[in-house]
Write a protein that holds these residues in place. Structure first.
Motif, short mmCIF file in Angstrom:
data_model
loop_
_atom_site.label_atom_id
_atom_site.label_comp_id
_atom_site.label_asym_id
_atom_site.label_seq_id
_atom_site.Cartn_x
_atom_site.Cartn_y
_atom_site.Cartn_z
N TYR A 133 0.63 -1.70 0.17
CA TYR A 133 -0.19 -0.03 -0.28
C TYR A 133 0.77 1.23 -0.07
CZ TYR A 133 -3.93 -3.11 1.50
OH TYR A 133 -4.58 -4.60 1.56
N PRO A 140 -5.18 1.69 2.30
CA PRO A 140 -6.12 0.93 2.55
C PRO A 140 -6.87 1.21 3.02
CG PRO A 140 -4.61 0.75 4.75
CD PRO A 140 -4.13 2.29 3.37
N LYS A 141 -8.09 0.96 3.16
CA LYS A 141 -9.30 1.08 3.64
C LYS A 141 -9.67 1.76 5.30
CE LYS A 141 -11.91 -1.27 0.19
NZ LYS A 141 -11.29 -2.28 -0.41
N ALA A 142 -8.82 0.65 6.00
CA ALA A 142 -9.64 1.16 7.47
C ALA A 142 -7.72 0.88 7.65
CB ALA A 142 -10.12 0.00 7.42
N ASP A 147 -6.52 -4.92 3.48
CA ASP A 147 -7.83 -4.58 2.72
C ASP A 147 -8.16 -6.34 2.94
OD1 ASP A 147 -7.51 -2.45 3.02
OD2 ASP A 147 -7.74 -1.98 0.50
#
Ligand code: ADP
Ligand code: ADP
Ligand code: ZN
Length: 212
Positions: A133, A140-142, A147
Motif C-alpha cells: 500500500y 488501505p480502507k482502514a 484490505d
C-alpha cells in the motif's frame, strides 16, 4: 501465460502483480515476500538471507533459484504464473531458461529514480500476506490494516532512504541488463510506471494482449 515483472525497487511490481493475479487468475510469486516470510519464521533460509536483505544487497543466486524452481513446479502454476522480483541477475535469468521455465512476456515497469524515494517512504506492507500500500497513492480502507487479509501493515526496514539508494544502485548494476537479455529474445514489453496504478495496469494488459 508465464510473466516476469521487472523494474526498480518501488516501480510497482508488487502492486501490479496483485491486480494481474486476479485478472488473469494465475498466482503471483514474489521472492521478496517468500524471503521475508522465511525470516519471520526463523527458518535456515531466513537466517541465511537476513543480512543481505537488511543491507539492500542481493541474496545469492543459488538460494533464489531453488525456491523459485520449487514454487513454479506446484500444481497451481500449471496454467501460468507471475514472477515478481525474480530473476534479478543474468545468472538467475539464464538458470531459469536452462531449467526449462518458459517465459512468455517480460514487463519492465519504468519509473525514474527520482520518484522512487517518495514511494518507499510512503509504502506500507502487510505483515501477513505481503500486499503493498501507499499512504497517499494507494491507502488501505482502514488505516494500518490490510484490505485483503486484515493483517497489520508495517514499514519495511529496507525502505529507509539509505538502503533504498543502495537497492537502486544494485538494480542498475545487476538487474537492468535483463532488459537486453529478454529484448534479444523478443519478450520485453516496456510500460510507463509513473502513471496512475490503474493506467499502468491497463498498459500491461495491452502489452500482453490479455482481454479481461
Ligand atoms: P522490491 O520489490 O522493493 O524491489 P523485493 O521485496 O523484491 O523488493 O526484494 C527485497 C530484497 O529481497 C532485495 O533487496 C534482495 O535482498 C532480496 N531479493 C528478493 N528477490 C531477489 C532475487 N530474485 N535475487 C536476489 N535477491 C532477492
Ligand atoms: P515494488 O514491488 O516494485 O517494489 P510496490 O508495488 O511495492 O513496488 O510499490 C512501491 C510503492 O509505490 C508502494 O507504496 C505502492 O503503493 C506505490 N505505488 C505503486 N504503483 C504506483 C503508481 N503507479 N503511482 C504511485 N504510487 C505507486
Ligand atoms: Zn494482507
Amino acid at each position: 501465460m508465464n510473466l516476469i515483472l521487472l523494474g526498480a525497487p518501488g516501480a510497482g511490481k508488487g502492486t501490479q502483480a496483485e491486480l494481474l493475479t486476479k485478472q488473469l487468475n494465475i498466482p503471483s510469486i514474489s521472492t521478496g515476500n517468500m524471503l521475508r516470510e522465511a525470516i519471520a519464521n526463523g527458518t535456515d533460509l531466513g537466517k541465511q538471507v537476513k543480512q543481505y536483505m537488511d543491507e539492500g544487497a542481493l541474496v545469492p543466486d543459488e538460494l533464489i533459484l531453488d525456491i523459485v524452481a520449487e514454487r513454479v513446479a506446484q500444481p497451481d502454476c500449471a496454467n501460468g504464473f507471475i514472477l515478481d522480483g525474480v530473476p534479478r541477475t543474468l545468472a538467475q535469468a539464464e538458470a531459469l531458461e536452462a531449467r526449462g521455465v518458459k517465459i512468455d512476456h517480460v514487463i519492465s515497469i519504468e519509473v525514474e529514480d527520482s520518484a522512487i524515494e517518495g514511494r518507499m517512504t510512503g509504502r506500507r506492507v502487510c505483515s501477513k500476506c505481503g500486499a503493498s500500500y501507499h499512504i497517499v497513492a494507494n491507502p488501505p480502507k482502514a488505516e494500518g490494516i490490510c484490505d485483503l487479509c486484515g493483517g497489520e501493515l508495517m514499514i519495511r526496514k529496507d525502505d529507509a532512504p539509505e538502503t533504498v539508494r543502495k537497492r537502486l544502485q544494485v538494480y542498475h548494476a545487476s538487474t537492468e541488463v535483463l532488459k537486453d537479455f529478454y529484448g534479444k529474445l523478443g519478450r520485453l514489453r516496456l510500460v510507463n510506471g509513473s502513471q496512475a496504478i490503474e493506467d499502468a495496469n491497463k498498459d500491461i494488459l495491452k502489452a500482453i494482449e490479455a482481454r479481461v
